[in-house]
Design a protein around this motif. Structure first.
Motif, PDB file in Angstrom:
ATOM      1  N   HIS A 128       0.817  -1.158  -0.081  1.00 57.22           N
ATOM      2  CA  HIS A 128      -0.143  -0.187  -0.056  1.00 57.22           C
ATOM      3  C   HIS A 128       0.900   1.297  -0.037  1.00 57.22           C
ATOM      4  O   HIS A 128       2.086   1.208   0.267  1.00 57.22           O
ATOM      5  CB  HIS A 128      -0.794   0.060   1.112  1.00 57.22           C
ATOM      6  N   ALA A 129       0.170   2.303  -0.541  1.00 57.35           N
ATOM      7  CA  ALA A 129       1.017   3.525  -0.522  1.00 57.35           C
ATOM      8  C   ALA A 129       1.253   3.982   0.945  1.00 57.35           C
ATOM      9  O   ALA A 129       0.310   3.629   1.928  1.00 57.35           O
ATOM     10  CB  ALA A 129       0.169   4.757  -0.875  1.00 57.35           C
ATOM     11  N   HIS A 130       2.297   4.482   1.441  1.00 63.76           N
ATOM     12  CA  HIS A 130       2.698   4.994   2.590  1.00 63.76           C
ATOM     13  C   HIS A 130       2.771   6.489   2.836  1.00 63.76           C
ATOM     14  O   HIS A 130       3.906   7.024   3.334  1.00 63.76           O
ATOM     15  CB  HIS A 130       4.114   4.330   3.182  1.00 63.76           C
ATOM     16  N   VAL A 131       2.182   7.398   2.252  1.00 60.31           N
ATOM     17  CA  VAL A 131       2.024   8.936   2.062  1.00 60.31           C
ATOM     18  C   VAL A 131       0.690   9.381   2.572  1.00 60.31           C
ATOM     19  O   VAL A 131      -0.195   8.943   1.598  1.00 60.31           O
ATOM     20  CB  VAL A 131       2.884   9.239   0.829  1.00 60.31           C
ATOM     21  N   GLN A 132       0.682  10.167   3.299  1.00 58.46           N
ATOM     22  CA  GLN A 132      -0.707  10.599   3.855  1.00 58.46           C
ATOM     23  C   GLN A 132      -1.823   9.491   3.599  1.00 58.46           C
ATOM     24  O   GLN A 132      -1.514   8.412   4.207  1.00 58.46           O
ATOM     25  CB  GLN A 132      -0.988  11.923   2.868  1.00 58.46           C
ATOM     26  N   TRP A 133      -2.843   9.851   3.025  1.00 54.73           N
ATOM     27  CA  TRP A 133      -4.156   8.779   3.061  1.00 54.73           C
ATOM     28  C   TRP A 133      -4.338   8.071   1.765  1.00 54.73           C
ATOM     29  O   TRP A 133      -5.051   7.772   1.138  1.00 54.73           O
ATOM     30  CB  TRP A 133      -5.405   9.551   3.470  1.00 54.73           C
ATOM     31  N   LEU A 134      -3.158   8.389   0.934  1.00 50.73           N
ATOM     32  CA  LEU A 134      -3.262   7.751  -0.643  1.00 50.73           C
ATOM     33  C   LEU A 134      -3.709   6.396  -0.582  1.00 50.73           C
ATOM     34  O   LEU A 134      -3.974   5.771  -1.325  1.00 50.73           O
ATOM     35  CB  LEU A 134      -1.772   7.741  -1.114  1.00 50.73           C
ATOM     36  N   ARG A 135      -3.330   5.481   0.553  1.00 51.16           N
ATOM     37  CA  ARG A 135      -3.443   4.099   0.545  1.00 51.16           C
ATOM     38  C   ARG A 135      -5.043   3.762   0.784  1.00 51.16           C
ATOM     39  O   ARG A 135      -5.326   2.773   0.403  1.00 51.16           O
ATOM     40  CB  ARG A 135      -2.743   3.422   1.887  1.00 51.16           C
ATOM     41  N   ALA A 136      -5.723   4.798   0.847  1.00 48.77           N
ATOM     42  CA  ALA A 136      -7.211   4.471   0.735  1.00 48.77           C
ATOM     43  C   ALA A 136      -7.803   3.857  -0.754  1.00 48.77           C
ATOM     44  O   ALA A 136      -8.568   3.123  -0.614  1.00 48.77           O
ATOM     45  CB  ALA A 136      -8.011   5.753   1.019  1.00 48.77           C
ATOM     46  N   THR A 137      -6.765   4.416  -1.566  1.00 46.00           N
ATOM     47  CA  THR A 137      -7.017   3.590  -2.836  1.00 46.00           C
ATOM     48  C   THR A 137      -5.906   2.938  -3.567  1.00 46.00           C
ATOM     49  O   THR A 137      -6.130   2.392  -4.521  1.00 46.00           O
ATOM     50  CB  THR A 137      -7.543   4.683  -4.053  1.00 46.00           C
ATOM     51  N   VAL A 138      -4.778   3.368  -2.920  1.00 48.21           N
ATOM     52  CA  VAL A 138      -3.362   2.707  -3.626  1.00 48.21           C
ATOM     53  C   VAL A 138      -3.067   1.332  -2.753  1.00 48.21           C
ATOM     54  O   VAL A 138      -2.300   1.777  -1.624  1.00 48.21           O
ATOM     55  CB  VAL A 138      -2.210   3.685  -3.884  1.00 48.21           C
ATOM     56  N   TYR A 139      -3.586   0.342  -3.198  1.00 44.79           N
ATOM     57  CA  TYR A 139      -3.225  -0.985  -2.310  1.00 44.79           C
ATOM     58  C   TYR A 139      -3.500  -2.061  -3.131  1.00 44.79           C
ATOM     59  O   TYR A 139      -4.369  -2.195  -4.099  1.00 44.79           O
ATOM     60  CB  TYR A 139      -4.078  -0.857  -1.014  1.00 44.79           C
ATOM     61  N   GLY A 140      -2.984  -3.302  -2.688  1.00 46.82           N
ATOM     62  CA  GLY A 140      -3.250  -4.521  -3.412  1.00 46.82           C
ATOM     63  C   GLY A 140      -2.610  -5.736  -2.607  1.00 46.82           C
ATOM     64  O   GLY A 140      -1.841  -5.381  -1.704  1.00 46.82           O
TER      65      GLY A 140
END
Length: 840
Positions: A128-140
């Motif tokens: 997942h993304a590990h910057v701000q709340w990007l991981r709300a949609t950047v994950y797998g």
């Protein structure tokens, strides 16, 4: 290779690769192209950031022992990193991914290749993304199967499937977080929960296929890999009328544990077997929130998927009865009854000797509100959080790992305490709002341990602000969960509850609400490893710290140097600024194209480029005190640009660009004044530059934001004749003053070390600069007085021509490091704490 070429290569790689592409038996290589995507989940189109055009992102499938190579191309408007949640990263520490812990972010338009090995782990992890709340949609998902010749320690399933639980906002999650941080309050809750990106048919989504469906064959056994990828919610998970058998958690085998309900905190994974042994029909799989914080608003909805038996005739699926949202006994019964499979080939006995004993208390708190702000946190303050009375702050100029490797001082301290500085009744709710306990100092404080030391941590939850279950995640290691309980930890009695035989292994553990948990791990992985709450709302508030593990003295136990393409702030050179789309020169072209043609494509460029340029300017100079202003403007800018029409947009671009030009001219004036002096103390240069940018941001807040709504005025009349007659001669005079030929000094103009230079036989003049600044301010005042009366083309073209004329080679004027000052008029060599100009 130019940025456009890199993009094409990345796009081709991503297109040719399937969502799960294994290149060979021992190397898994793929590409992630991260960019904006328009999606509709709840009857509303929403622009999100996604990987390879999908939500969730692609699943990476590998075998234990494989090497994974992922080329990440950031085509989004945000900084980006990717964290490979649960991967040990031995000898690949630079690939762990948390922003400013192990790396600086990949900036918009940039790329970075992650390389790591998957030795000693089988099961389900995720990325997942590990910057701000990007991981709300950047994950797998990251699926690790046994290597060739090895088998699962359980019956071979007929089929495997991956279930990712998530959250959905009918808004930009970055804006949701930024708005809350700017106000000091709590962000709004998500609008829906999702299974594999879809909310399910219990929600009105206006989309026909809005529910994930898994077709099953009666009598067959399936392996479900379930991942909680949600930002801020823990979930109960059930399948109607079916039992499940847990066989793994966080990519570690467990003893088989039969249950009809699972609990997953954010970041946790659970592997379960279930057999399709019911009457053929349709059965919901469902996830509902476990909300342990009393009195805190939450979204109580349930997300669903469908288990569909072959030849099922019913049309309405059966819904399971879910636990109550605050069913802590059920949550604790599940999380405390898992045990490790000690016959696993990857099992290691629990170390019996402890070298580092820590008691870490954590909870929410407050930080002081600036006197000029109205903060929306409790008691009118800003929301905060802490561990052992230390509220963690991420660095902003260099990652902790790079600071350790390069021995850079002033980035962090190693004084994180082993015990809390104040002993009190931690879980007593009568202390929840005792303000003497709520304020903790902000710091970047880490815990340093020797290589191979055995570390034991007692996590002690507190009742500060409120009591809730906190999922604590440790990067770089698995840990043994020795015991869990409620109330205050008592070493005299609770040590008797330790399971030292077969404790479950985890990388993320939910510490019980109003309770404690004891973990133990061996620090056999050198580097800097983040320890933090995986409720993302708590991370920017400060609920985290890091372990700094020393080198071990052998090549296998020594932190290697960073890879060649490692992103860092020192990459902001003159060349990179000019080449990037967000540079001033690129920005000029985009604005000219928009103003001239008004096509949607150029409108979109203006929307994307301008906010990015501001964030680069602010964050690139490390101006923490200006970030709230910058983010406020960023959000307002984007929101308005999506609602105004073409004429208004042109005016908005002109006004916005005007302020940026003023800021840059002030910085350039600093450079020119330095040229006219022999030396100038370094601290004065930094102060002037920072003050210039801060004033520019404040000016935008004062003049730009209050007039955003005025742009919707129907008045589209042209500029008055008086102002038209004034602007033209002033423009001509400015051109004459801005460039003044001086044959006597032309040869002494410093040459750029990058090989580029200003126009020959010309020199900036102080009078020209002052005239430019004054005229720009005059135009700003006109914009203020007549917000709808200035032709956008006139002002935009005026500013563009003026900037290119006066400032043909833009540079970033933020002296962050003496070795990367970004000014062609300064000698980067150190000279007794001062900066000397070139004499060549």
């Amino acid at each position: 290779m130019g940025s456009s070429s890199v993009f094409v290569v990345g796009f081709i790689l991503a297109f040719l690769s399937s969502s799960c592409w294994t290149a060979s038996a021992d190397i898994v290589e793929t590409s992630f192209v991260v960019k904006n995507l328009t999606a509709n989940r709840l009857c509303q189109n929403q622009v999100i950031t996604a990987v390879n055009g999908s939500l969730p992102g692609p699943t990476i499938k590998a075998k234990e022992g494989d090497t994974v190579i992922v080329h990440v191309f950031n085509r989004s408007p945000y900084n980006l990193t990717i964290h490979w949640h649960g991967v040990f990263q031995k000898l690949t520490q630079w690939a762990d991914g948390p922003e400013f812990i192990t790396q600086c972010p990949i900036r918009p338009g940039g790329n970075y290749t992650y390389r790591y090995n998957l030795t000693g782990q089988v099961g389900t992890l995720w990325w997942h993304a590990h910057v701000q709340w990007l991981r709300a949609t950047v994950y797998g998902a990251l699926v690790i199967r046994p290597r060739d010749g090895q088998k699962y320690p359980f019956v071979k399933p007929y089929r495997e499937d991956t279930i990712l639980l998530g959250e959905w906002w009918n808004a930009n999650p970055i804006d949701v977080e930024s708005t809350a941080l700017a106000s000091g309050g709590v962000p709004v809750n998500s609008d829906a929960y999702t299974i594999n990106g879809w909310p399910g048919d219990l929600f009105n989504s206006c989309v026909s296929k809005n529910t994930y469906r898994l077709d099953v064959v009666p009598g067959k056994t399936y392996l479900l890999r379930i991942i909680n990828a949600a930002l801020n919610n823990q979930f109960f998970f059930k399948i109607a009328n079916h039992n499940m058998t847990v066989v793994g958690a966080d990519a570690a085998y467990t003893n088989p544990f039969q249950t009809d309900v699972l609990l997953l905190g954010p970041g946790q994974t659970t592997d379960v077997l279930f057999t399709a042994n019911q009457s053929p029909g349709l059965y919901y799989m469902a996830a509902s929130p476990y909300a342990s914080a009393a009195g805190v608003p939450f979204n109580g909805n349930t997300t669903t998927g469908i288990i569909a038996y072959k030849k099922a005739t019913q049309t309405t699926p059966i819904l399971p009865v879910m636990p109550a949202f605050n069913d802590t006994p059920t949550a604790f019964a599940f999380s405390s009854n898992l045990t490790a499979l000690v016959t696993s080939p990857f099992w290691s006995p629990v170390p019996r000797t402890v070298d580092e004993n820590m008691l870490i208390t954590f909870g929410l708190g407050l930080s002081a509100c600036n006197s000029s702000q109205n903060c929306s946190g409790i008691f009118g303050q800003r929301m905060s959080a802490s561990m052992n009375n230390h509220s963690f702050v991420l660095p902003s100029q260099v990652s902790l790992l790079e600071a350790v490797f390069r021995n850079i001082s002033g980035v962090y301290t190693t004084d994180f305490p082993d015990t809390p500085p104040l002993v009190f009744d931690y879980t007593n709710v009568n202390n929840s709002f005792n303000q003497s306990f709520l304020f903790a100092p902000k710091s970047t404080s880490v815990k340093r341990v020797k290589f191979n030391a055995t570390v034991q941590v007692v996590f002690q939850n507190t009742a500060l602000i409120g009591i809730e279950n906190h999922p604590m995640h440790l990067h770089g290691f698995n840990f043994y969960v020795l015991a869990q309980g409620f109330g205050n930890y008592n070493p005299a009695t609770d040590t008797q509850k330790f399971n030292l035989v077969n404790p479950q292994e985890r990388n993320t553990l939910g510490v019980p609400v109003g309770g404690w948990a004891v973990i133990r791990f061996r620090a056999n992985n050198p580097g800097v490893w983040f320890l933090h709450c995986h409720l993302d709302v708590h991370l920017p508030w400060g609920l985290g710290t890091a372990f700094l593990v020393d080198n071990g003295g052998t090549p296998e136990s020594t932190l290697p140097p960073p890879p060649a393409d490692f992103p860092n702030l020192s990459s902001w050179t003159r060349e990179s600024m000019i080449e990037r789309p967000s540079s001033v020169r690129g920005l000029n072209f985009e604005l000219v194209m928009y103003v001239s043609f008004g096509e949607d494509v150029w409108s979109k460029m203006a929307v994307e480029v301008m906010p990015v340029f501001e964030v680069i300017l602010i964050k690139g100079c490390g101006l923490q005190e200006s970030e709230n202003h910058a983010m406020d403007i960023f959000i307002s800018w984007k929101n308005v640009l999506t609602t105004v029409d073409g004429a208004e947009l042109g005016l908005l671009v002109a006004m916005r660009y005007l302020i940026v030009v003023i800021v840059i001219m002030r910085l350039r004036m600093t450079s020119m004044l330095i040229k006219r002096r022999q030396t100038i103390p370094r601290h004065e240069v930094q102060q002037v530059s920072r003050e210039s940018i801060t004033q520019g941001v404040q000016a935008q807040s004062e003049y730009f934001l209050p007039r955003l709504h005025e742009l919707k005025s129907p008045n589209k009349e042209g500029v008055s004749g008086l102002w038209s007659k004034m602007l033209i001669p002033l423009f001509v005079i400015l051109l004459l003053l801005g460039r003044e030929k001086d044959d006597n000094t032309a040869d002494k103009t410093p040459r750029s070390t990058s090989g580029t230079s200003h126009h020959q036989n010309s020199q900036f003049s102080l009078l020209g600069f002052l005239g430019g600044v004054n005229l720009a301010l005059l135009v700003a005042q006109v914009c203020q007085l007549f917000p709808n009366a200035i032709p956008s083309m006139l002002v935009s073209r005026f500013l563009i021509v003026y900037t290119n004329w006066l400032w043909p080679n833009p540079v970033m004027l933020c002296p962050i490091d003496e070795d990367d000052l970004g000014l062609d008029v300064w000698d980067p060599r150190k000279t007794h704490g001062e900066i000397k100009r070139h004499e060549d």
